[in-house]
Each structure stands twice: as structure tokens, then as C-alpha cells.
Design an enzyme around this catalytic site. Structure first.
Site, PDB file in Angstrom:
ATOM      1  N   GLU A  24      -5.459   8.883   8.783  1.00  0.00           N
ATOM      2  CA  GLU A  24      -4.576   8.283   7.784  1.00  0.00           C
ATOM      3  C   GLU A  24      -3.435   9.249   7.479  1.00  0.00           C
ATOM      4  OE1 GLU A  24      -5.084   6.207   3.381  1.00  0.00           O
ATOM      5  OE2 GLU A  24      -6.359   7.919   3.889  1.00  0.00           O
ATOM      6  N   LYS A  52      -3.513  -1.199   4.983  1.00  0.00           N
ATOM      7  CA  LYS A  52      -4.709  -0.879   4.195  1.00  0.00           C
ATOM      8  C   LYS A  52      -4.849  -1.841   3.018  1.00  0.00           C
ATOM      9  CE  LYS A  52      -6.608   3.136   1.664  1.00  0.00           C
ATOM     10  NZ  LYS A  52      -6.295   4.546   1.302  1.00  0.00           N
ATOM     11  N   CYS A 112      -9.542   4.402   5.528  1.00  0.00           N
ATOM     12  CA  CYS A 112     -10.046   5.260   4.446  1.00  0.00           C
ATOM     13  C   CYS A 112     -10.846   4.524   3.374  1.00  0.00           C
ATOM     14  CB  CYS A 112      -8.876   6.043   3.839  1.00  0.00           C
ATOM     15  SG  CYS A 112      -9.396   7.524   2.916  1.00  0.00           S
TER      16      CYS A 112
END
Length: 287
Positions: A47, A119, A160
């Protein structure tokens, strides 16, 4: 699962990204090239590969729209040069004057962008010791789960904090995912407590390989990340790990036959049952 070959070598690139995009692209490119030279045909970076900053002013000073982003063309050229599938864990991409996307890019060996994923889950937390994050302040959450086709099967893309939401991974697996990527910049505090457990759980629950490249160490912006990039097999075995927070590369041979083997042993992806919401508990006064 459909696949044209039964095994391939996957690599995770572990980084310590800074506030300088050019430096980060150079550092990532060198590690990606190292992984390719060691035989990896699929390489994943963490990330925020190109930029890790925390202040709003720094974000909007440095982040560009996708068409103007300087990192993406470099990584597209690199994937084509090395003839690899390259998953850039995420780049910050400007959407407007107020919001940025935390966007992963899957790049083909021809240098084409094969898939994009924004995300979905924003890291808005208050940790012990005064450590606090509000990702939603500057980032726009994604709204769509993404599957992409690789030569060896299907890839589900996540980033994440998504790893704490198991329904996303189950949805991807039931839609056909064989491999799941979890590029991350986990804090040291949460990483020490939960990183290994969460990634092993996502692999076990889905019968997928989980490939999780990470940021690690003390960053220029003051943030500290956990490192310990992992590749986890469908039965939950860790088959590669960076046992530190230093930049580097880990590799593992991915035997795609292990996916069907794990799912045959415990076929839980086909065992969902509907259920109602729990009723409100009755309260009995005790005198």
C-alpha cells in the site's frame, strides 16, 4: 478454478516509502526487478508504494490525477520490461480538490492496466498511546469488489484495513477468487497484535492463497509500520515471511492444486445458510 499452469512463483516487495515519489518509484522498481530476476512471475508491492505522507497539505501538494501520475507509467514499463504480472499495492490518485483514491493497479506483462481497485474500508481509528488515524478525511472509499484474471486463476484485490472485513474476502472467494492480495501499511501496534492472525484467517476461511506485501519501519513522515510481508497458503501455512521491517523481497512457489485440496477438505464456501437478525435481549430486573 481455471488455470493454464499449476504453479508459479510469487513475490512480495517490502518497502519503507518516503515523501518523495521519485525516490519511492526507484526503490520499488529495484526490488521488483530483483524479484523478477529471482524467478517471480507475479510481484506485489505494498500500500502507498509511491508516497507515504500523513498531512493533508502534503497529500494534495504531491498527489495527481491518474493521467498525470508519474509512478504508474514507470511501473507499466517495468512490468513489460520484466515480462511479469505486477500488482502495485496502491498509489494515491487525486479524484478532486477534496478527495483522493487509495488505488491498487494490476499491470499485465504487456504493460497494460488489467484492473484497478479502490480501497473500500477507511482506517479511522484511535489507538493506545494517542496514535490516531482518519483516512476518510482525505480519501474516498471504493464501492466495488474487484476480481481479475491471471494465467493461473482469479485474483481478488483488497488493501490493508479491508482485511478486518471477512465478508469481502468470502464474497471474492465465492465469486471465483483463487488468490487474494492484501498490500498494507499496518501500524506497528496493530501489526504486532493482529497481522499474522488476520491474514491466516482470511486464507483459511476462503481456501485462497493470500499475498500480503507490507510497508515496514520508521517513515519520513513519522509513521511507523510493521513490515513482516507474508504469503499464506489456503490451509493457513505461512510459506514466506519477511521476519523484519527492512525493505526487501520474499518469494514463494504457489501450487494452485492446494486451493482445491483445502476446499475439498473443508468445503465451507458452499455451506452458507440464511438466518434472521438476533432479537433484542429481554431485561429481567433482579431485586
Amino acid at each position: 478454478m481455471t488455470a493454464s499452469s499449476t504453479s508459479f512463483t510469487a513475490a512480495c516487495v517490502q518497502m519503507r516509502s518516503t515523501c518523495n515519489v521519485g525516490e519511492n518509484v526507484s526503490a520499488a522498481s529495484a526490488l521488483v526487478a530483483q524479484a523478477a530476476e529471482q524467478g517471480a512471475s507475479f510481484v506485489a508491492t505494498p500500500e502507498m508504494t509511491s508516497l507515504l505522507v500523513t498531512k493533508t497539505a502534503d497529500i494534495f501538494d504531491k498527489v495527481r490525477e491518474e493521467k498525470d501520475d508519474e509512478a504508474l507509467p514507470a511501473f507499466r514499463s517495468l512490468a513489460a520490461e520484466k515480462n511479469i504480472w505486477l500488482l502495485i499495492g496502491s498509489l494515491p490518485i487525486r479524484l478532486s480538490d477534496e478527495k483522493v483514491a487509495n488505488r491498487a493497479f494490476l499491470i499485465s506483462p504487456e504493460g497494460d492496466v488489467a484492473a484497478r481497485y479502490d480501497k473500500i474500508h477507511m482506517f479511522d481509528v484511535d489507538l493506545a498511546g494517542g496514535e490516531s488515524y482518519r483516512e476518510s478525511r482525505n480519501y474516498e472509499p471504493g464501492r466495488e469488489a474487484i476480481l481479475a484474471r491471471l494465467p493461473w486463476g482469479r485474483l481478488g484485490l483488497t488493501v490493508c484495513y479491508d482485511v478486518r472485513f471477512p465478508h469481502l474476502y468470502r464474497t471474492l472467494a465465492q465469486a471465483g477468487a483463487d488468490f487474494l492480495t492484501v498490500p498494507a501499511a499496518f501500524t506497528r501496534q496493530t501489526g504486532e497484535a493482529h497481522w499474522h492472525t488476520l491474514l491466516k484467517a482470511r486464507a483459511i476461511e476462503t481456501g485462497c492463497f493470500v499475498i500480503a506485501p507490507a510497508q515496514g519501519g520508521k517513515h519520513e513522515c513519522g509513521r511507523e509500520t510493521y513490515g513482516h510481508s507474508l504469503i499464506v497458503a489456503p490451509w493457513g501455512e505461512v510459506i514466506a515471511e519477511a521476519d523484519h521491517d527492512e525493505p526487501g523481497v520474499i518469494l514463494a512457489e504457489i501450487d494452485t492444486g492446494k486451493i482445491a485440496e483445502a476446499r475439498k477438505r473443508v468445503p465451507s464456501l458452499g455451506h452458507d445458510r440464511g438466518f434472521g437478525l438476533p432479537a433484542s435481549p429481554s431485561v429481567r430486573q433482579v431485586s
